[in-house]
Design a protein around this motif. Structure first.
Motif, mmCIF file in Angstrom:
data_model
loop_
_atom_site.group_PDB
_atom_site.id
_atom_site.type_symbol
_atom_site.label_atom_id
_atom_site.label_comp_id
_atom_site.label_asym_id
_atom_site.label_seq_id
_atom_site.Cartn_x
_atom_site.Cartn_y
_atom_site.Cartn_z
ATOM 1 N N LEU B 75 33.177 42.991 31.670
ATOM 2 C CA LEU B 75 33.547 42.200 32.846
ATOM 3 C C LEU B 75 32.277 41.687 33.519
ATOM 4 O O LEU B 75 31.267 42.384 33.569
ATOM 5 N N TYR B 99 33.679 49.039 43.170
ATOM 6 C CA TYR B 99 35.014 48.502 42.915
ATOM 7 C C TYR B 99 35.421 48.639 41.453
ATOM 8 O O TYR B 99 36.532 48.279 41.084
ATOM 9 N N PHE B 100 34.527 49.158 40.640
ATOM 10 C CA PHE B 100 34.829 49.368 39.222
ATOM 11 C C PHE B 100 35.129 50.843 38.996
ATOM 12 O O PHE B 100 34.774 51.694 39.816
ATOM 13 N N SER B 271 33.643 41.444 54.132
ATOM 14 C CA SER B 271 34.475 42.332 53.324
ATOM 15 C C SER B 271 33.658 43.354 52.541
ATOM 16 O O SER B 271 34.215 44.201 51.858
ATOM 17 N N PHE B 272 32.339 43.282 52.620
ATOM 18 C CA PHE B 272 31.495 44.286 51.969
ATOM 19 C C PHE B 272 30.753 45.109 53.016
ATOM 20 O O PHE B 272 29.676 45.606 52.763
ATOM 21 N N PHE C 57 32.514 37.969 44.156
ATOM 22 C CA PHE C 57 33.873 38.077 44.688
ATOM 23 C C PHE C 57 34.902 38.198 43.567
ATOM 24 O O PHE C 57 35.786 39.056 43.598
ATOM 25 N N VAL C 60 34.501 41.620 41.556
ATOM 26 C CA VAL C 60 35.071 42.840 42.133
ATOM 27 C C VAL C 60 36.596 42.801 42.111
ATOM 28 O O VAL C 60 37.239 43.848 42.001
ATOM 29 N N LYS C 62 38.281 41.698 39.646
ATOM 30 C CA LYS C 62 38.581 42.189 38.299
ATOM 31 C C LYS C 62 38.336 43.690 38.199
ATOM 32 O O LYS C 62 39.078 44.410 37.524
ATOM 33 N N VAL C 64 38.721 45.846 40.578
ATOM 34 C CA VAL C 64 39.839 46.502 41.251
ATOM 35 C C VAL C 64 41.062 46.561 40.334
ATOM 36 O O VAL C 64 41.722 47.598 40.216
ATOM 37 N N SER C 164 40.884 44.640 54.323
ATOM 38 C CA SER C 164 39.858 43.947 55.093
ATOM 39 C C SER C 164 40.480 42.746 55.793
ATOM 40 O O SER C 164 41.586 42.318 55.479
ATOM 41 N N PHE C 167 39.089 39.430 53.047
ATOM 42 C CA PHE C 167 39.109 39.354 51.587
ATOM 43 C C PHE C 167 40.410 39.958 51.045
ATOM 44 O O PHE C 167 40.408 40.976 50.367
ATOM 45 N N ARG C 170 40.870 40.504 47.168
ATOM 46 C CA ARG C 170 40.477 41.775 46.564
ATOM 47 C C ARG C 170 41.367 42.931 47.008
ATOM 48 O O ARG C 170 41.738 43.783 46.203
#
Lengths: 301, 301, 301
Positions: B75, B99-100, B271-272, C57, C60, C62, C64, C164, C167, C170
């Motif tokens: 990815l 997030y992975f 968002s981070f 963006f 992340v 993907k 998730v 959030s 976002f 996500r």
């Protein structure tokens, strides 16, 4: 024949590399030897286009493949070929295919003549398969191949007569490439034996008494200028120093970017065996602004 | 150990989060605890680079991984890091890896010093693995990790001595990351224990009497300016209003873009968890044109 | 139900195409017929956003999905929608979804109102599923659908209250889309039946005595201008010649790019059934510089 959606390891891939050094001229179909020399499709399909990623063109190509051949794995080589630049597409296809497994099917579409009379072809060469327009794009990969087999796609027999006039990438090439990658159709069933009508658009390197003359083919993301000079062809050994002339500027060669002074314009052997022009921490393209195809002269030291 | 080309669900992932709150200083290798605290590779490999998508650089990296480790899933985090910007790469890697799935191998390459003496390393931290150059890029993820283990890649032992001078992403980092993700090689077999020689390039936040001083680290696709100020560190609660000063302009904080007036320059928590500067339906970057690293001051209300 | 990480072939996909020609008005929920008419999710999830690929963006998102639903296959439609352009997003979503297998879940996020009161919805229509904001983005796909079912996402029941503010792609949409694609949650369990509050933002085609009036909706990677005029609606047969007027310029129609003179500004039917304006080997956008939504008039010959 592919388990789990990922290409199996091609354990017998080495077999196809035993090229017999045939002297057959390029651009002509040989007896169907290449196909026999090519390992069966490994379930992997790559895409190389000038479609960019701004629009859904690439996305729908993947949708078409995934809908028909869900077990085929799809990887992008690039979609950033300069629009309509067959030179750039042919160059990067030839330099890139070898990093993929033997038996990969490469679907390449840089096709400004879409909808015109240009033929659609599939090529087996170097242990890989290539599908795309016969406009020079696929010719470079055949140049040094000991065995080449070309098939002209028979759209009637393949049931693909009703394709759009402007998007053969979606309606023809990736459909055929998907079927081939999934082993749904054999290479020889794609159409009659043929030869490539259009040769590679990449100008040959000229050998002079004490130097070689090549051309700038493309500029990469970092602003490096990539030339048609192949290190293996113009230097006696990979570490041989040389001088390069472009537009009246003389450049020394370095081993890697970090060996140049900050801001210095230098030449080096890039990672695809091409002679490149670079500026450390800068852009050679912005510095030189060469015209497309600008000539360069390499003098081995 | 991975079925079907997709990472299995890491059912036991929670175990690695039981950090013991070690006070070990960052940037130094600890006893091999982190590796034991890290779940085994889950078969997923991510890529984060500054290579862009115009050329086939990313494509051939995937080809190399796919050819050697067909069962590994790949990815992209992003390939849009500003060329050579280790700050930007380190920042986004640290904000993205979580997030992975635990056990993911992250191959990160922003490597202006490729071919020079800088080391190549692998890091186990926070339940994830990271492979890349030791130039600061991987250091940010280790800063708050209770356990960190660093291995210097032993290219001889790994059989990777003959790499190019300019593309270690293809010839070294993604090869190693692929083997690790496929569990073909154990983390401890990648090379000797080491420490990161180069610390994170992201400047620390300065705490003053009534405010915090941070820096603009990057600008996103929408023109939002993303700063080094982390909400969790500078605000008592996530909803606390604040004022932000940049280049003499004072901004109020809003909860989300839609709470700003059209065209208004505002600050918000992105968002981070980063403090960001935005213009509703516009680009804060175009409005302010800050120099890289421009300082910002945050005053909690 | 999905083996090997790749969507199974939807063998029974044809069933859902037997639309009964209901005259139900668009934009309103029907009785739960569409869901019953929609094949079960096939394990494929697509993404269409305006997030670009410069930042992580999309990466992340993907991550998730992959962390929660490792067996779901993810394909990008595009991330190059012009920032905030719901018109462009709605247009490309409607023209693209049909190239993916029936039962695909399309996660679409062009969401300038993120964090405001706009609803989050899932739609079943045309044999596909769509998840995204209720801001017009998903409305175009429902316009000609014989059966449409809309569910308002119940974030409490789905355990997604703590998202959030900036976002939702996500934290909400791709989480829900992933669960749906993995058949972890049924469509009817996503929330209560609803209707789309915001209609499609794409202006309708106006039919005059001897011509049709449409609008330029977007410009593609090649500089072609793509209009709201759909060939099937404005031409008696696909090959019918026509004249097109834009900003005082009159263009003839051609069948494909190669039928135009080099540099000639022409109109043609593009590969998504849209009337397009093109310059052979050039950019119609650079030539005409139309304002967004510029009107065009088509006169069938």
């Amino acid at each position: 024949m592919v388990a789990g959606g990922c290409p199996r390891r091609v354990e017998d891939g080495a077999a196809y590399e035993s090229g017999r050094g045939s002297m057959a001229s390029p651009h002509h179909a040989l007896a169907p030897g290449a196909e026999r020399m090519t390992p069966p499709p490994c379930g992997l399909l790559t895409l190389l286009t000038d479609f960019g990623l701004t629009d859904p063109f690439v996305g729908v190509m993947k949708g078409v493949v995934c809908a028909a051949e869900p077990q085929v794995r799809i990887l992008d080589i690039t979609h950033g070929i300069r629009p309509g630049s067959i030179v750039e597409g042919a160059f990067w296809l030839e330099r890139s295919y070898r990093y993929f497994p033997a038996g990969t099917v490469h679907c390449a579409v840089v096709d400004p003549g879409v909808g015109s009379a240009r033929a659609a072809v599939a090529v087996a060469a170097q242990g890989h398969y290539f599908v795309g327009p016969d406009n020079g794009l696929l010719a470079e990969v055949t140049l040094h191949a000991p065995h080449v087999e070309v098939r002209q796609l028979d759209v009637e027999a393949l049931g693909l007569r009703q394709v759009s006039h402007t998007f053969h990438g979606r309606d023809l090439f990736c459909v055929v490439a998907g079927r081939l990658a999934a082993s749904k159709v054999g290479f020889e069933a794609l159409g009659p034996l043929a030869h490539l009508a259009v040769p590679s658009p990449i100008p040959g390197v000229v050998s002079e008494a004490d130097h070689f003359v090549g051309n700038v083919l493309t500029v990469d993301h970092f602003g490096n200028l990539i030339t048609s000079l192949r290190a293996a062809e113009v230097l006696p050994a990979s570490g041989t120093p040389f001088r390069l002339e472009i537009g009246g500027e003389w450049l020394r060669s370095v081993r890697t970017f970090a060996d140049a002074e900050p801001g210095e314009l230098v030449a080096l052997i890039g990672s695809f065996d091409a002679v490149e022009i670079a500026v450390r921490d800068g852009s050679a393209f912005s510095r030189l602004r060469p015209t497309p195809g600008a000539s360069v002269k390499l003098f081995p030291s």
